[in-house]
Design a protein around this motif. Sequence first.
Motif, PDB file in Angstrom:
ATOM      1  N   ASN A   1       0.839  -1.265   0.039  1.00 50.29           N
ATOM      2  CA  ASN A   1       0.142  -0.535   0.160  1.00 50.29           C
ATOM      3  C   ASN A   1       0.863   1.192   0.252  1.00 50.29           C
ATOM      4  O   ASN A   1       0.577   2.057   0.051  1.00 50.29           O
ATOM      5  N   ASP A   2       1.638   0.945   0.728  1.00 47.78           N
ATOM      6  CA  ASP A   2       2.541   1.947   0.318  1.00 47.78           C
ATOM      7  C   ASP A   2       4.593   2.189   0.416  1.00 47.78           C
ATOM      8  O   ASP A   2       4.807   1.570   0.634  1.00 47.78           O
ATOM      9  N   ILE A   3       4.490   2.115  -0.815  1.00 46.21           N
ATOM     10  CA  ILE A   3       5.708   1.614  -1.664  1.00 46.21           C
ATOM     11  C   ILE A   3       7.114   2.405  -0.472  1.00 46.21           C
ATOM     12  O   ILE A   3       7.981   1.387  -0.568  1.00 46.21           O
TER      13      ILE A   3
ATOM     14  N   LYS B   1       9.971   0.107   0.236  1.00 53.69           N
ATOM     15  CA  LYS B   1      11.144  -0.143  -0.050  1.00 53.69           C
ATOM     16  C   LYS B   1      12.359   0.057   1.263  1.00 53.69           C
ATOM     17  O   LYS B   1      12.933  -0.385   1.070  1.00 53.69           O
ATOM     18  N   VAL B   2      11.617   1.037   1.792  1.00 57.80           N
ATOM     19  CA  VAL B   2      12.925   1.015   3.423  1.00 57.80           C
ATOM     20  C   VAL B   2      12.891  -0.257   3.635  1.00 57.80           C
ATOM     21  O   VAL B   2      13.880  -0.827   3.909  1.00 57.80           O
ATOM     22  N   PHE B   3      12.093  -0.964   4.301  1.00 62.85           N
ATOM     23  CA  PHE B   3      12.163  -2.367   5.012  1.00 62.85           C
ATOM     24  C   PHE B   3      13.098  -3.501   3.509  1.00 62.85           C
ATOM     25  O   PHE B   3      13.983  -3.954   4.207  1.00 62.85           O
TER      26      PHE B   3
ATOM     27  N   ALA C   1      21.000  -6.460   3.642  1.00 62.58           N
ATOM     28  CA  ALA C   1      21.688  -7.437   5.183  1.00 62.58           C
ATOM     29  C   ALA C   1      22.511  -8.927   3.802  1.00 62.58           C
ATOM     30  O   ALA C   1      23.029  -9.300   4.478  1.00 62.58           O
ATOM     31  N   MET C   2      21.542  -9.046   2.380  1.00 60.19           N
ATOM     32  CA  MET C   2      22.181 -10.531   1.953  1.00 60.19           C
ATOM     33  C   MET C   2      22.867  -9.477   0.684  1.00 60.19           C
ATOM     34  O   MET C   2      23.244 -10.996  -0.287  1.00 60.19           O
TER      35      MET C   2
ATOM     36  N   GLY D   1      16.406  -1.319  -4.055  1.00 58.21           N
ATOM     37  CA  GLY D   1      15.720  -1.022  -5.156  1.00 58.21           C
ATOM     38  C   GLY D   1      15.624  -0.038  -6.467  1.00 58.21           C
ATOM     39  O   GLY D   1      15.609   1.098  -5.789  1.00 58.21           O
ATOM     40  N   VAL D   2      14.678  -0.798  -7.760  1.00 59.09           N
ATOM     41  CA  VAL D   2      14.414   0.822  -8.251  1.00 59.09           C
ATOM     42  C   VAL D   2      13.738   1.103  -8.783  1.00 59.09           C
ATOM     43  O   VAL D   2      12.447   0.235  -8.636  1.00 59.09           O
TER      44      VAL D   2
END
Length: 126
Positions: free
Chosen positions: A10-12, A16-18, A25-26, A31-32
């Motif tokens: 619902n909130d890109i 994206k932050v998440f 971390a991997m 993201g783009v």
Amino acid sequence: MFSHIMVGANDIEESKVFYDAVLGAMGCKPGVIDEKGRCFYFTKYGIFAISKPIDGEPACTGNGSTIGFAAEDSAAADAWHAAGLANGGTTCEELPGVRESASGKLYLAYLRDPAGNKICACHRIG
């Protein structure tokens, strides 16, 4: 087997932050966000993406999600689509065909399975 995985959000920006954090971390690059407001994570193994659902409804479990299966060529994607229609699936999105994307030309065929899950056959052109 898979070409990409897309999930609804619902909130890109919040998502994206998440995902920048957990995928970062991997070792994944941030993201783009494309011109449609979707966020893509590109790796040598495939693509993970987040998007607001196309139908305008709020994202929820499964709404806005797509599971993509890699196809060797457009004929394989067409055969996949036909087999799905013949076995209880329904067509969705546009008819199978070539689409332009941030990652180049794709041949895509979309279906909903009998339970309503959206799936896709994807052949990367060239």
